[in-house]
Design a protein around this motif. Sequence first.
Motif, PDB file in Angstrom:
ATOM      1  N   THR A   6       8.222   9.745  -4.338  1.00 13.61           N
ATOM      2  CA  THR A   6       7.455   9.853  -3.092  1.00 13.61           C
ATOM      3  C   THR A   6       7.231   8.518  -2.423  1.00 13.61           C
ATOM      4  O   THR A   6       7.266   8.426  -1.211  1.00 13.61           O
ATOM      5  CB  THR A   6       6.077  10.494  -3.318  1.00 13.61           C
ATOM      6  N   SER A   7       6.932   7.484  -3.202  1.00  9.18           N
ATOM      7  CA  SER A   7       6.563   6.227  -2.563  1.00  9.18           C
ATOM      8  C   SER A   7       6.773   5.053  -3.503  1.00  9.18           C
ATOM      9  O   SER A   7       6.804   5.204  -4.711  1.00  9.18           O
ATOM     10  CB  SER A   7       5.094   6.264  -2.140  1.00  9.18           C
ATOM     11  N   GLN A   8       6.879   3.896  -2.876  1.00  5.10           N
ATOM     12  CA  GLN A   8       6.868   2.650  -3.630  1.00  5.10           C
ATOM     13  C   GLN A   8       6.258   1.593  -2.726  1.00  5.10           C
ATOM     14  O   GLN A   8       6.694   1.412  -1.592  1.00  5.10           O
ATOM     15  CB  GLN A   8       8.276   2.231  -4.062  1.00  5.10           C
ATOM     16  N   THR A   9       5.212   0.944  -3.222  1.00  2.00           N
ATOM     17  CA  THR A   9       4.586  -0.130  -2.460  1.00  2.00           C
ATOM     18  C   THR A   9       4.596  -1.393  -3.300  1.00  2.00           C
ATOM     19  O   THR A   9       4.481  -1.343  -4.517  1.00  2.00           O
ATOM     20  CB  THR A   9       3.135   0.215  -2.063  1.00  2.00           C
ATOM     21  N   GLU A  10       4.744  -2.511  -2.618  1.00  2.00           N
ATOM     22  CA  GLU A  10       4.784  -3.801  -3.288  1.00  2.00           C
ATOM     23  C   GLU A  10       3.757  -4.712  -2.628  1.00  2.00           C
ATOM     24  O   GLU A  10       3.725  -4.843  -1.415  1.00  2.00           O
ATOM     25  CB  GLU A  10       6.182  -4.393  -3.166  1.00  2.00           C
ATOM     26  N   THR A  11       2.910  -5.318  -3.450  1.00  3.42           N
ATOM     27  CA  THR A  11       1.902  -6.243  -2.969  1.00  3.42           C
ATOM     28  C   THR A  11       2.111  -7.573  -3.667  1.00  3.42           C
ATOM     29  O   THR A  11       2.179  -7.627  -4.893  1.00  3.42           O
ATOM     30  CB  THR A  11       0.478  -5.717  -3.286  1.00  3.42           C
ATOM     31  N   THR A  12       2.210  -8.640  -2.886  1.00  2.00           N
ATOM     32  CA  THR A  12       2.473  -9.962  -3.441  1.00  2.00           C
ATOM     33  C   THR A  12       1.316 -10.890  -3.128  1.00  2.00           C
ATOM     34  O   THR A  12       0.807 -10.911  -2.010  1.00  2.00           O
ATOM     35  CB  THR A  12       3.770 -10.545  -2.855  1.00  2.00           C
ATOM     36  N   ASP A  13       0.881 -11.630  -4.144  1.00  2.84           N
ATOM     37  CA  ASP A  13      -0.075 -12.719  -3.915  1.00  2.84           C
ATOM     38  C   ASP A  13       0.428 -13.949  -4.669  1.00  2.84           C
ATOM     39  O   ASP A  13       1.536 -13.948  -5.190  1.00  2.84           O
ATOM     40  CB  ASP A  13      -1.512 -12.316  -4.279  1.00  2.84           C
ATOM     41  N   ALA A  14      -0.376 -14.964  -4.747  1.00  2.00           N
ATOM     42  CA  ALA A  14       0.068 -16.236  -5.343  1.00  2.00           C
ATOM     43  C   ALA A  14       0.388 -16.129  -6.827  1.00  2.00           C
ATOM     44  O   ALA A  14       1.145 -16.941  -7.362  1.00  2.00           O
ATOM     45  CB  ALA A  14      -0.991 -17.312  -5.116  1.00  2.00           C
ATOM     46  N   THR A  15      -0.168 -15.121  -7.515  1.00  2.00           N
ATOM     47  CA  THR A  15       0.000 -15.051  -8.966  1.00  2.00           C
ATOM     48  C   THR A  15       0.898 -13.926  -9.451  1.00  2.00           C
ATOM     49  O   THR A  15       1.339 -13.964 -10.598  1.00  2.00           O
ATOM     50  CB  THR A  15      -1.371 -14.899  -9.648  1.00  2.00           C
ATOM     51  N   ARG A  16       1.155 -12.921  -8.606  1.00  2.00           N
ATOM     52  CA  ARG A  16       1.953 -11.808  -9.100  1.00  2.00           C
ATOM     53  C   ARG A  16       2.482 -10.938  -7.966  1.00  2.00           C
ATOM     54  O   ARG A  16       2.015 -11.011  -6.837  1.00  2.00           O
ATOM     55  CB  ARG A  16       1.145 -10.931 -10.048  1.00  2.00           C
ATOM     56  N   THR A  17       3.416 -10.099  -8.325  1.00  2.00           N
ATOM     57  CA  THR A  17       3.912  -9.063  -7.429  1.00  2.00           C
ATOM     58  C   THR A  17       3.615  -7.728  -8.094  1.00  2.00           C
ATOM     59  O   THR A  17       4.149  -7.432  -9.162  1.00  2.00           O
ATOM     60  CB  THR A  17       5.432  -9.213  -7.182  1.00  2.00           C
ATOM     61  N   ILE A  62       1.531  24.747  -8.982  1.00  2.08           N
ATOM     62  CA  ILE A  62       0.670  23.574  -8.847  1.00  2.08           C
ATOM     63  C   ILE A  62       1.504  22.412  -8.327  1.00  2.08           C
ATOM     64  O   ILE A  62       2.730  22.397  -8.471  1.00  2.08           O
ATOM     65  CB  ILE A  62      -0.029  23.176 -10.165  1.00  2.08           C
ATOM     66  N   GLU A  63       0.810  21.436  -7.728  1.00  7.97           N
ATOM     67  CA  GLU A  63       1.447  20.203  -7.286  1.00  7.97           C
ATOM     68  C   GLU A  63       0.508  19.043  -7.567  1.00  7.97           C
ATOM     69  O   GLU A  63      -0.716  19.194  -7.466  1.00  7.97           O
ATOM     70  CB  GLU A  63       1.751  20.228  -5.782  1.00  7.97           C
ATOM     71  N   PHE A  64       1.088  17.897  -7.919  1.00  2.91           N
ATOM     72  CA  PHE A  64       0.308  16.680  -8.079  1.00  2.91           C
ATOM     73  C   PHE A  64       1.227  15.478  -7.931  1.00  2.91           C
ATOM     74  O   PHE A  64       2.441  15.597  -7.938  1.00  2.91           O
ATOM     75  CB  PHE A  64      -0.451  16.648  -9.417  1.00  2.91           C
ATOM     76  N   THR A  65       0.608  14.323  -7.762  1.00  2.00           N
ATOM     77  CA  THR A  65       1.345  13.066  -7.697  1.00  2.00           C
ATOM     78  C   THR A  65       1.048  12.273  -8.958  1.00  2.00           C
ATOM     79  O   THR A  65      -0.084  12.209  -9.400  1.00  2.00           O
ATOM     80  CB  THR A  65       0.927  12.266  -6.453  1.00  2.00           C
ATOM     81  N   MET A  66       2.078  11.682  -9.536  1.00  2.00           N
ATOM     82  CA  MET A  66       1.893  10.794 -10.675  1.00  2.00           C
ATOM     83  C   MET A  66       2.373   9.406 -10.250  1.00  2.00           C
ATOM     84  O   MET A  66       3.320   9.277  -9.473  1.00  2.00           O
ATOM     85  CB  MET A  66       2.608  11.296 -11.923  1.00  2.00           C
ATOM     86  N   THR A  67       1.673   8.368 -10.740  1.00  3.57           N
ATOM     87  CA  THR A  67       2.003   6.998 -10.326  1.00  3.57           C
ATOM     88  C   THR A  67       2.103   6.078 -11.520  1.00  3.57           C
ATOM     89  O   THR A  67       1.526   6.321 -12.575  1.00  3.57           O
ATOM     90  CB  THR A  67       0.954   6.443  -9.350  1.00  3.57           C
ATOM     91  N   ARG A  68       2.836   4.985 -11.280  1.00 10.34           N
ATOM     92  CA  ARG A  68       2.968   3.918 -12.269  1.00 10.34           C
ATOM     93  C   ARG A  68       2.788   2.593 -11.558  1.00 10.34           C
ATOM     94  O   ARG A  68       3.432   2.343 -10.524  1.00 10.34           O
ATOM     95  CB  ARG A  68       4.348   3.975 -12.929  1.00 10.34           C
ATOM     96  N   ALA A  69       1.927   1.758 -12.082  1.00  7.24           N
ATOM     97  CA  ALA A  69       1.710   0.426 -11.520  1.00  7.24           C
ATOM     98  C   ALA A  69       2.246  -0.618 -12.487  1.00  7.24           C
ATOM     99  O   ALA A  69       2.003  -0.544 -13.688  1.00  7.24           O
ATOM    100  CB  ALA A  69       0.235   0.204 -11.261  1.00  7.24           C
ATOM    101  N   THR A  70       2.984  -1.589 -11.955  1.00  2.00           N
ATOM    102  CA  THR A  70       3.506  -2.689 -12.763  1.00  2.00           C
ATOM    103  C   THR A  70       3.251  -3.995 -12.039  1.00  2.00           C
ATOM    104  O   THR A  70       3.007  -4.024 -10.839  1.00  2.00           O
ATOM    105  CB  THR A  70       5.029  -2.540 -13.006  1.00  2.00           C
ATOM    106  N   GLY A  71       3.361  -5.093 -12.786  1.00  3.75           N
ATOM    107  CA  GLY A  71       3.218  -6.416 -12.178  1.00  3.75           C
ATOM    108  C   GLY A  71       1.895  -6.937 -12.310  1.00  3.75           C
ATOM    109  O   GLY A  71       0.933  -7.195 -12.142  1.00  3.75           O
TER     110      GLY A  71
END
Length: 115
Positions: A44-55, A106-115
């Motif tokens: 469904t989606s992929q978002t990337e957030t970058t700061d000085a210490t990580r992505t 049924i429907e649901f969203t599952m997510t994984r965060a890395t970085g």
Amino acid sequence: MFFFDSLVRVRAGERTDRGGNTVADWSPGKVQRLAVDRLNIQPTSQTETTDATRTAVETGWRVQSEEGTAPDITAVDRIEWRGMTLEVQGEVAEWPDPLTGTVHHIEFTMTRATG
């Protein structure tokens, strides 16, 4: 739509903390696993957030059960799928059958965060 995907629902056990409250227990001997099949899983989606210490990257998948099925999955469960451990994002939606009023799927969203 095809419903050939499967996953494992992981549910925490319970324990009592020092204050006498019942809390989730994710220790290996307490969790319950349930294999769930007859699913359609799509990205469904992929978002990337970058700061000085990580992505940081957050990726999501939409899960839909086959018509006539309502697997026992809740918002506090974790999901094991394709070697990843994911979180259920938000509530699990139960879609009603317009003719009978029972759960259609049924429907649901599952997510994984890395970085």
